[in-house]
Design an enzyme around this catalytic site. Structure first.
Site, short mmCIF file in Angstrom:
data_model
loop_
_atom_site.label_atom_id
_atom_site.label_comp_id
_atom_site.label_asym_id
_atom_site.label_seq_id
_atom_site.Cartn_x
_atom_site.Cartn_y
_atom_site.Cartn_z
CE LYS A 278 -3.80 -19.47 51.23
NZ LYS A 278 -4.22 -18.78 49.98
N GLY B 149 -6.16 -24.48 41.97
CA GLY B 149 -5.53 -23.17 41.82
C GLY B 149 -4.58 -23.16 40.65
CB SER B 150 -2.05 -20.72 39.63
OG SER B 150 -1.11 -20.70 40.70
N GLY C 62 1.21 -21.98 41.82
CA GLY C 62 0.92 -22.20 43.24
C GLY C 62 0.98 -23.68 43.58
N GLY C 63 0.45 -24.51 42.70
CA GLY C 63 0.48 -25.95 42.94
C GLY C 63 1.89 -26.49 43.01
CD GLU D 78 -9.35 -28.07 38.64
OE1 GLU D 78 -10.39 -27.91 39.26
OE2 GLU D 78 -8.88 -27.22 37.86
CB CYS E 292 -10.68 -24.94 36.14
SG CYS E 292 -12.09 -25.55 37.06
CD GLU F 71 -5.94 -22.37 33.40
OE1 GLU F 71 -6.96 -22.98 33.73
OE2 GLU F 71 -4.97 -22.23 34.16
#
Lengths: 503, 503
Positions: free
Chosen positions: A160, A214-215, A218-219, A238, A275, A366
């Site tokens: 993606k 990703g965020s 989103g995760g 992650e 990250c 973060e």
């Protein structure tokens, strides 16, 4: 969208529809056989060929990524080199062969009775969904570590692509596809684009695992979608990491200027969108700590403004600034230049400071962009205050510890706390930069990742493999690497580790 | 409850309250240090001591389990021996040391620039929740593989005891606790009882992973509870498996009587309440297949009725029988004795038969108890029909394949299908019986498990470990097993596998 201006380019990218996602996954699933039926050595050669092909298109790839990400040529060139090396590294890991975890137990008797002949190896899972990250258009995107490790493990892959760099993704995917078409009878990779396409992808029954960088938000959305499947699949995310850097009083006293400058450099690498960015610098109260902080602020103020990746990162950065200004516990350091420069997604670096005595957990989150937090502690209570800091914070990918000279033995207790809160402990350095190596760990306690595996380095292949054991199989029915007479790869035979290239 | 009579005993077992669960987890979490601070060798000794202690209480444990489960002394004695051996096996695995996955990469230059010194080992996760299974009161319960592998990996453990054998669990836990108290300064194990206690347990923020052997329904409920945590944790579930046994036309022709009898024995082991029970026997239409089936039915009809574990299993068994009788696709084999004998949870074995041409997926589901399904196929289309069967069925822990003499080469394509649908391929045998060994795999595609790991054998420890990397650490700050001068355990150094006991 060009982040230096905030203006959209002329090319319109088509979001993949639900039907197209299904078609792509079906095609990639049908092509998986092409990767399974070649030898391990041919698989390694296919990865080396991808590396060569990517290297051959270096200029075009970097040009596309510059226009879409605003990253410097130096950052992008280093990242592309890293992506190329990563394919070569996994080719070497395949040739070494330990990733198969070959094990043979010959039939024997024990106290529970006769034991059958058992022979085990790891096999690939099937079609893997890989989510490209915004902040590494090469090393954690279409040509990134998840794609490379999933292919190296023998899986097919549907990426993606990240909507922040669709042109870079398309060029990357074309190279990947063309290179694999030269090595294999069918092409076991595909690409989709768009938010809904990502959700459709993880819901597809043929997808066997998901690699995501990703965020946290989103995760979680993807994890929830996976939880609604009739057959939940492994999700390797992650997600979010603060990466605190702890400086002992002696380290601060011995090299304050160097520490301050290096911290400022690390937190502004890639415009602070890594990250592994150090999101907290933990320095003592008093003169030594003041010098560290002063050097950091001086370096930040010497920098030009930096370009953020997209409007989402940019808006979040401005919102965080608005919020921080209202919090009494936090003091903004430096000349207080505005964070926004008004041009595109350009911002100026910012640092806030607080005391371990007054900060609360919600101050330590973060934030993508050139921003970090200085936390001051009582120099007489370094270990206690550092433990307190780590207890207030979520898990991280890394924790760094700067020691003074001869300050080696006094921190065994703190090391245990540090180890419990991260996956990589950096001594006398900064966390940005994650080498692709056998010994690497890029992963840690939630929310840095949700798994017990690394997403960088040789062991990242383990995420996309599962064990299969042959019981009492006639030799002719065994895969050749599990037959007695074969000795080319490392194996455990009747409990004893044997051979291989380096044995 | 005594399953032979269905009557409850006089002892009342207290379900653990929410507050008590929190207290237990807190206490176990606080005691974790006692396991972390001893050496690996002392950890191995502590496991050996548990094995000795369990062996010393053999008679009492078996007596308690007999009364609660209705299992025969032979089954329980074998299972206890297995549990004892399992602790000793994990002690050996600890001493061998590969489970730590030690790796060292010395600092060097490569094309991406200087690489730091990186050193990696696996570390335990923390407090593990272990759910005991009803059907193995020793080997998959308080003293079972999840407890042993989690402790071996250095974790503390809270067991959720199964409500089918609370007395056996209490006795087991007392032995475990007392033995660990003799080896350690604090006791890093706890036990809870009850459905709500299980849900409270997986929701507790201090729990770091969950090992579960049980029903698909129970597993999904726990997965959902874990999905609601702010920090989802790894769940390793072994949930449901049909374990088809495929018999080629030639195998059926060569040894029909032996195959039929062995199948009947395997499906009625432990009253058919094993996760590895053969739930489908795939035999050809025609005379050879008829002889196989006839031998199986004859053996089943020679057996006495069998006792099921509890009212839930018993009711499900009766319900499945009522349902099966209404399905035209299924024919009941044998003299049609009623499944229920009227006494306690006693039942008679049953077998249904159907044709691969007419059966549908819903006919092929796991059912606890002495029940199985015979599926007949066209002997001219073995491979195609077998592939069709496997495509209709969910993933299994195991798939068995019986070959005729010299019938070794013709099934490469089928082997690939088989490998994609299970974690263990049994040749010329039956799936019941899972040896504890280095090469074992007890796990497979959903719903047999939800993970890419085995829950039996040496590699099962990997579920409860995560990697940590030390970057540029001064030698004095390193765990001793990651220092250059240490050479006692297998390690990968600069990419090369080195030494250890068997190297």
């Amino acid at each position: 969208v060009d982040p230096t201006t905030g203006r959209a380019g002329s090319t319109v990218f088509h979001e993949t529809s639900t039907a197209e996602v299904a078609h792509t996954v079906g095609s990639v699933s049908d092509s998986w056989h092409a990767l399974r039926e070649i030898s391990y050595l041919d698989r390694a050669r296919a990865l080396d060929a991808i590396a060569d092909a990517v290297e051959g298109e270096r200029d075009g790839l970097i040009g596309a990524a510059r226009a879409e990400t605003g990253f410097s040529e130096a950052k992008l060139s280093g990242e592309l080199t890293r992506a190329v090396m990563q394919f070569r590294f996994f080719a070497d890991v395949i040739r070494e062969g330990s990733f198969l975890e070959l094990a043979i137990d010959h039939a024997r008797e024990n106290a529970t009775g006769p034991m059958p002949d058992l022979r085990r190896r790891l096999v690939p899972l099937g079609v893997i969904a890989v989510f490209g990250a915004s902040n590494f258009p090469f090393a954690f995107s279409v040509l990134g570590g998840d794609t490379a490790s999933a292919l190296a493990a023998g899986n097919s892959v549907v990426v993606k692509a990240h909507s922040s760099h669709p042109e870079t993704s398309d060029r990357s995917f074309a190279i990947l596809k063309e290179s694999l078409a030269g090595s294999l009878d069918a092409v076991p990779v595909g690409q989709v684009l768009g938010l809904q396409a990502g959700l459709d992808l993880v819901a597809d029954p043929r997808i066997r695992a998901v690699g995501f960088t990703g965020s946290l938000e989103g995760g979680r959305a993807l994890m929830d979608a996976i939880g609604r499947r009739p057959d939940p699949i492994p999700f390797y995310g992650e997600l979010s990491s603060i990466n605190p850097v702890l400086v002992t009083p002696r380290a601060a006293a011995e090299m304050p200027l160097e520490l301050g400058k290096s911290f400022a450099e690390s937190m502004t690498l890639a415009a602070g969108q890594m990250c592994t960015k150090p999101g907290v610098l933990f320095v003592p109260e008093g003169a030594a700590g003041d010098t560290v902080v002063g050097a950091a602020v001086a370096h930040l103020e010497s920098l030009e403004s930096q370009v953020l990746l997209n409007s989402t990162v940019y808006e979040s950065f401005l919102e965080a600034e608005d919020r921080a200004r209202t919090v009494d516990r936090l003091a903004r350091l430096g000349r207080r230049s505005p964070v926004s420069t008004g041009a595109g997604f350009c911002v100026n670096a910012r640092v806030y400071e607080g005391s371990i005595q007054s900060l609360v957990g919600e101050d330590l989150v973060e934030l993508f962009g050139p921003s970090s937090m200085v936390v001051r502690y009582d120099p007489d209570h370094f270990v206690d205050d550092a433990s307190r800091l780590l207890a207030m914070m979520p898990g991280s990918l890394s924790i760094s510890l700067h020691l003074g000279s001869n300050e080696l033995d006094g921190f065994a207790e703190l090391r245990e706390v540090i180890e419990s809160r991260c996956g990589r402990i950096v001594y006398n350095g900064f966390p940005t930069g994650v080498a692709v190596a056998w010994s690497q760990t890029h992963g840690g306690p939630w929310p840095s990742t949700n798994s017990v595996h690394t997403s960088v380095g040789a062991a990242s292949m383990r995420r996309f493999l599962r064990p299969v054991t042959y019981q009492d199989a006639p030799a002719e029915c065994l895969p050749w690497e599990l037959r007695d007479e074969f000795e080319g790869l490392p194996r455990r035979v009747d409990g004893c580790l044997q051979g291989g290239i380096g044995g």
